[in-house]
Design a protein around this motif. Structure first.
Motif, PDB file in Angstrom:
ATOM      1  N   GLY A   1       4.123 -14.643 -83.493  1.00  0.00           N
ATOM      2  CA  GLY A   1       3.356 -15.331 -82.553  1.00  0.00           C
ATOM      3  C   GLY A   1       1.777 -14.959 -82.359  1.00  0.00           C
ATOM      4  O   GLY A   1       0.773 -15.508 -81.624  1.00  0.00           O
ATOM      5  N   ALA A   2       1.339 -13.690 -83.069  1.00  0.00           N
ATOM      6  CA  ALA A   2       0.081 -13.352 -83.181  1.00  0.00           C
ATOM      7  C   ALA A   2      -0.944 -14.447 -84.017  1.00  0.00           C
ATOM      8  O   ALA A   2      -0.105 -15.057 -84.967  1.00  0.00           O
ATOM      9  N   ASP A   3      -2.125 -14.451 -83.710  1.00  0.00           N
ATOM     10  CA  ASP A   3      -2.854 -15.450 -84.451  1.00  0.00           C
ATOM     11  C   ASP A   3      -3.270 -14.683 -85.886  1.00  0.00           C
ATOM     12  O   ASP A   3      -3.554 -13.525 -85.736  1.00  0.00           O
ATOM     13  N   VAL A   4      -3.146 -15.552 -86.897  1.00  0.00           N
ATOM     14  CA  VAL A   4      -3.305 -14.857 -88.358  1.00  0.00           C
ATOM     15  C   VAL A   4      -4.436 -15.863 -89.031  1.00  0.00           C
ATOM     16  O   VAL A   4      -4.368 -16.930 -89.047  1.00  0.00           O
ATOM     17  N   TYR A   5      -5.670 -15.154 -89.163  1.00  0.00           N
ATOM     18  CA  TYR A   5      -6.864 -15.681 -89.865  1.00  0.00           C
ATOM     19  C   TYR A   5      -6.839 -15.270 -91.440  1.00  0.00           C
ATOM     20  O   TYR A   5      -6.978 -14.054 -91.659  1.00  0.00           O
ATOM     21  N   TRP A   6      -7.286 -16.315 -92.096  1.00  0.00           N
ATOM     22  CA  TRP A   6      -7.557 -16.099 -93.697  1.00  0.00           C
ATOM     23  C   TRP A   6      -9.058 -16.446 -93.794  1.00  0.00           C
ATOM     24  O   TRP A   6      -9.335 -17.752 -93.955  1.00  0.00           O
ATOM     25  N   TYR A   7     -10.045 -15.495 -94.128  1.00  0.00           N
ATOM     26  CA  TYR A   7     -11.270 -15.756 -94.066  1.00  0.00           C
ATOM     27  C   TYR A   7     -11.641 -16.681 -93.019  1.00  0.00           C
ATOM     28  O   TYR A   7     -12.331 -17.657 -93.197  1.00  0.00           O
ATOM     29  N   GLY A   8     -11.416 -16.154 -91.672  1.00  0.00           N
ATOM     30  CA  GLY A   8     -11.995 -17.133 -90.482  1.00  0.00           C
ATOM     31  C   GLY A   8     -10.857 -18.514 -90.256  1.00  0.00           C
ATOM     32  O   GLY A   8     -11.444 -19.356 -89.327  1.00  0.00           O
TER      33      GLY A   8
END
Length: 474
Positions: free
Chosen positions: A453-460
């Motif tokens: 459930g955590a937000d995951v970002y790849w290069y924003g």
């Protein structure tokens, strides 16, 4: 008559000042003077227009500027040395400007042995000098402190450079003792043959307006010391000091300096150690108790820790506090984090930003974050960590990241005293300079499951819950 020709001389002069760039200034002034007789009269009759002398413009323009500047103070600049022809031009340049040394207000130059041999003996003839920057790029000169090596003396006597406010010397084979200066606003010395601690304390005690202090000793150098107390008082007050950098400092001098100075408006503190056998925290922590109220604003309200380094050294940043450490043998590089956090004092440690490092460093970091460890008083390293930003390394290391996130979230769900917080945001990048390759789909699925459930970002770019789904981060 054009509109610009109708402008009063004062306005036209202001237009000239605005449009002329800093670099190539003298060449542009010559071009302007060639437009018409009126412009030439205006340009060549204002000495302050010609007061900035840049060796990059060439000797003919330098000579013209020295002549047209008349009696005004001069700001002298010369660029890096790029070849033998430029080296000869530089020698000619130095010879030209030395004739006007009594008018120097500032000197900024990449110097070498020949320049120093010409400049150093003449420094006593520069009574108007307010700013002096002399450096040699470290790639051009491999400087190591050698007590037997004869060096040119740059300063000497109490009457030398009475107006000097800004002094910046780096990587130069010079000796500056006796250092009898006062009234400085900025003092930076990097890899310079050391003066004694008494001389440095003398300068500091007579420089109440000092705003920037940066001291860095050559590798393996020894600072001449004495057993006496700093002059005048056990404490030296520097009420204007906002930036303080102390690097590769002999241990005894570092202890004495940190315990002696009193600062009120510090905005950035950067300290680095000399040898792995002398941990930086042993030198710093016992000697800055009287500065705790000053250090607190450096880190209060800053929710990020940044660790940058490789197998040899590590830089840990917390707000305005930066600590460089040499890595101990057989010790994980992350052993540097907790002492910095303790030094910074209590604060909301929500984010850990790991910006750079080699593979072993990433592996050590993830291992330390994944399990309770004895080095942390709370059992878990950075238990309040909620945001993790990290560079991915080759595929075999990605399993470590998944395991770390899974372990911390599981411990957070279990709860208990000292349990870490659940990660709420994970930001991923790589070391690739060009367009990064997309992550392996299997790694992506495993990471999203572990994130729980955590937000995951790849290069924003935010990853969605489903494979291949993504949305731009707002």
């Amino acid at each position: 008559m054009t509109l610009i020709d109708s402008l009063p001389e004062e306005l036209l002069l202001e237009v000239f000042r605005i449009v002329i760039p800093q670099r190539g200034r003298m060449k542009d002034l010559v071009r302007l003077s060639g437009v018409c007789r009126r412009w030439r009269t205006i340009v060549e009759c204002v000495p302050t227009l010609w007061s900035e002398i840049d060796g990059d413009d060439g000797l003919p323009f330098v000579r013209k500027a020295l002549k047209l500047s008349k009696d005004v103070l001069l700001d002298i600049t010369y660029p890096e040395i790029l070849g033998l022809r430029v080296l000869q031009d530089k020698i000619d340049f130095v010879e030209e400007v030395l004739g006007s040394i009594s008018r120097w207000r500032s000197l900024k130059m990449s110097a070498d042995d020949l320049d120093l041999a010409m400049i150093a003996p003449a420094m006593a003839s520069a009574p108007q000098l307010e700013s002096l920057q002399l450096w040699l790029h470290i790639s051009h000169f491999d400087f190591h402190y050698n007590p037997s090596l004869k060096r040119l003396h740059l300063f000497g006597g109490p009457d030398c450079l009475p107006r000097l406010k800004y002094l910046d010397l780096a990587h130069l084979p010079i000796a500056i003792a006796p250092l009898q200066l006062s009234g400085l606003k900025s003092l930076i010395m990097q890899d310079i043959a050391p003066v004694s601690d008494e001389e440095i304390f003398q300068v500091l005690s007579h420089s109440q307006e000092l705003e920037l202090l940066g001291l860095q000793w050559p590798d393996d150098s020894q600072l001449p010391t004495s057993t006496g107390e700093p002059p005048n008082s056990p404490f030296i007050e520097l009420p204007c000091l906002s930036e303080f950098r102390l690097m590769r400092t002999p241990e005894e001098f570092g202890r004495r300096l940190l315990s002696s100075i009193v600062v009120l408006n510090l905005r950035h503190l950067e300290i680095g150690e000399v040898h792995p056998t002398h941990p930086i925290f042993d030198m710093v922590s016992p000697n800055i108790h009287h500065q705790r109220t000053v250090l607190a604003p450096l880190t209060t309200g800053n929710h990020e820790i940044k660790m940058v380094g490789d197998a040899d050294e590590c830089r840990v940043e917390v707000g305005g506090l930066t600590i460089w450490t040499r890595n101990q043998e057989q010790e994980p590089i992350t052993s540097n984090i907790e002492p910095v956090v303790d030094l910074a004092g209590p604060w909301n440690r929500e984010a850990f930003r790991h910006a750079d490092g080699d593979e072993s460093q990433i592996s050590d970091l993830l291992h330390e974050l994944a399990w309770p460890n004895e080095s942390s008083a709370n059992g878990w390293m950075l238990p309040q960590l909620e945001v993790l930003e990290i560079n991915l390394v080759p595929a075999e290391r990605n399993d470590d990241l998944v395991a770390t996130i899974k372990a911390r979230n599981a411990a957070a769900a279990k709860g208990g005293i000292g349990a870490p917080k659940r990660l709420r945001e994970i930001r991923l990048t790589t070391y690739e300079d060009n367009e990064p390759s997309p992550p392996d789909p299997r790694f992506k699925r495993a990471l999203m499951k572990a994130a729980d459930g955590a937000d995951v970002y790849w290069y924003g770019e935010k990853w969605g819950a489903e494979e291949g789904e993504s949305e731009k981060r707002s």
